[in-house]
Design an enzyme around this catalytic site. Structure first.
Site, PDB file in Angstrom:
ATOM      1  CG  ASP A   1     -28.285  14.389 -27.092  1.00  0.00           C
ATOM      2  OD1 ASP A   1     -28.194  13.854 -25.976  1.00  0.00           O
ATOM      3  OD2 ASP A   1     -29.357  14.761 -27.588  1.00  0.00           O
TER       4      ASP A   1
ATOM      5  CG  HIS B   1     -30.968  12.528 -24.153  1.00  0.00           C
ATOM      6  ND1 HIS B   1     -30.718  13.475 -25.128  1.00  0.00           N
ATOM      7  CD2 HIS B   1     -32.224  12.788 -23.702  1.00  0.00           C
ATOM      8  CE1 HIS B   1     -31.761  14.278 -25.251  1.00  0.00           C
ATOM      9  NE2 HIS B   1     -32.693  13.888 -24.396  1.00  0.00           N
TER      10      HIS B   1
ATOM     11  CB  SER C   1     -35.325  14.750 -25.817  1.00  0.00           C
ATOM     12  OG  SER C   1     -34.788  15.773 -25.018  1.00  0.00           O
TER      13      SER C   1
END
Length: 477
Positions: A208, A264, A436
């Site tokens: 990520d 994220h 996600s």
């Protein structure tokens, strides 16, 4: 070639959704990936750290020497040799099934990344020029992948979280646990009560934007490379090709501090494996698990196929039992696919299906738009995860078992991905929305599954997960 490229562009514009068009034309300028056939002697040797190296003039071989500024070989000896061994196994399977003249499975050998002298070089034309060379197995652009758009809800700071009273639900003392309906919807809480909350034996690689491994809810569960931690600073103690990779690796800045400069990756990590029952913030799907931070995306959320493939190889070679991929693209990279095929032998692969409301196909979607698979989530050896109640996600219009693709592309699972509370950099928390967020819930649940059933085949595991799911969400009990 120019006419065919023109027709390709016209067909893209006429038949495919904008998100698909953008992905297919989104690749690194001035770069291409070329795999030479395995029988081509490209002068590859291995450095002491296992990295494949070669001074071979691939530009001269392909008659494009004037256009190539540099080239480098991808992957390490361990990954390359494993992929060759896997290819031999597959050929034996083909022979046992009586298949006549099957195409040899591809390996990770002889894969070069070429940079052109002119960054404005027409990469698609150059690929057309060399793809039929008898020495070439395939040539492709270095496609760019993304973490997808995601919605951010109200942020809870570290100070605010510390003042919150613990939840009393099933005696979990994490203050924000009562907001984690994704856990109860998929019955992971029942797994905690009846089986395990995790014993630390499973390693989830988070490919990520990096992970804030200093976060109070993540620090204790961050994977530690003991050989490097207890080794000599500035030395590759475990000889894996990466110096002082104590907590994973940053493939963007090429250093040993894969910290999150986006949000994220830290959010994804918390859903999968935030420390549970510690009186802080949230509980991850697995309370006691090792989270391996692998930064393959820039702060913008962009990362290319070669960087991600390097991250996949790192995860596989360094003991990841689950690889979480909350990202994707409608553009399939053969190179990334090869790295994932090899990693499948050691890890369970989980990926998001994306947020563009495009069906997997083939053919037309129910809304009459052209379908398109989303990669890597659509590969049949990767568990593709939709949001069970999202309505914004890419979806499998034929269901998790049936597929009309010859290479068996499909998405298998659904999990909650809307307004999911989790960790963010700096010690805080926030709800985010996207496939996600659905993906790491499955990754964390898989860590518990693997701990309980370590000898079960991946094929049986995939079948069990699909068959025990409800009409909208996976059921881990």
């Amino acid at each position: 070639c120019c006419i065919s490229l023109f027709l390709f562009t016209v067909l893209l514009s006429a038949q495919t959704p904008p998100a698909v068009q953008q992905d297919l034309m989104n690749f690194e300028p001035g770069e291409l990936i070329v795999k030479l056939k395995d029988n081509v002697d490209a002068g590859i040797t291995y450095a002491e750290n296992g990295k494949a190296v070669s001074s071979f003039n691939i530009g001269e071989l392909l008659s494009i020497e004037d256009k190539v500024a540099s080239s480098k070989v991808m992957f390490h000896q361990k990954g390359i040799e494993a992929s060759i061994a896997n290819s031999e196994k597959m050929k034996a399977v083909y022979m046992a099934k009586g298949m006549t003249n099957p195409k040899d499975p591809l390996t990770m050998k002889n894969i070069f990344v070429l940079k052109t002298s002119d960054e404005q070089e027409n990469i698609l034309q150059l690929i057309q020029q060399i793809k039929d060379d008898p020495n070439v197995e395939y040539a492709e652009p270095n496609y760019i992948y993304g973490i997808d758009d995601f919605e951010v809800g109200d942020i809870i700071t570290a100070e605010e979280a510390a003042k919150m009273e613990p939840s009393l639900v099933i005696e979990v003392n994490d203050p924000l646990y009562s907001s984690q309906t994704n856990i109860t919807t998929t019955n992971i809480d029942d797994v905690w009560e009846q089986y395990t909350t995790g014993d630390g034996s499973q390693v989830i690689a988070i490919l990520d934007t990096g992970v804030d491994y200093t976060h109070p809810d993540l620090a204790a569960n961050t994977w530690i490379n003991e050989a490097e931690l207890n080794g000599v600073a500035g030395y590759d103690d475990d000889e894996n090709g990466y110096i002082d990779d104590i907590r994973g690796w940053d493939f963007i800045n090429l250093d040993n501090a894969p910290l999150d400069d986006n949000m994220h990756g830290t959010h994804v990590a918390g859903i999968a494996g935030a420390v549970g029952n510690n009186g802080i913030g949230i509980a991850g799907a697995a309370w006691n698990v090792k989270l391996m931070p692998i930064k393959v995306f820039q702060s913008t959320g962009q990362g290319n196929a070669t960087t991600i493939a390097d991250g996949v190889e790192y995860a596989s070679n360094n003991g990841a039992t689950v690889i979480n991929m909350s990202f994707g693209s409608f553009a399939p990279s053969v190179t990334l696919g090869l790295a994932l095929e090899n990693a499948y032998n050691t890890s369970v692969l989980v990926a998001a299906t994306g947020n563009s409301r495009v069906c997997i196909g083939p053919g037309l979607c129910p809304d009459n738009r052209q379908s398109a698979p989303y990669y890597p989530g659509s590969y049949n050896y990767v568990l593709g995860v939709e949001d069970g109640a999202g309505g914004y996600d890419n979806y499998d219009n034929s269901g998790p078992i049936a597929t009309s693709y010859l290479n068996l592309l499909n998405y298998e699972l659904e999990a909650p991905g809307s307004s999911i509370i989790s960790t963010i950099p700096g010690g805080g928390y926030a709800p985010l929305t996207g496939t996600s967020m659905a993906t790491p819930l499955v990754a964390g649940g898989l860590a518990l599954y693997l701990q309980q059933r370590p000898n079960e085949s991946k094929e049986l595991m995939f079948g069990n997960l699909i068959n025990t799911s409800t009409s909208s969400n996976i059921d881990f009990m």
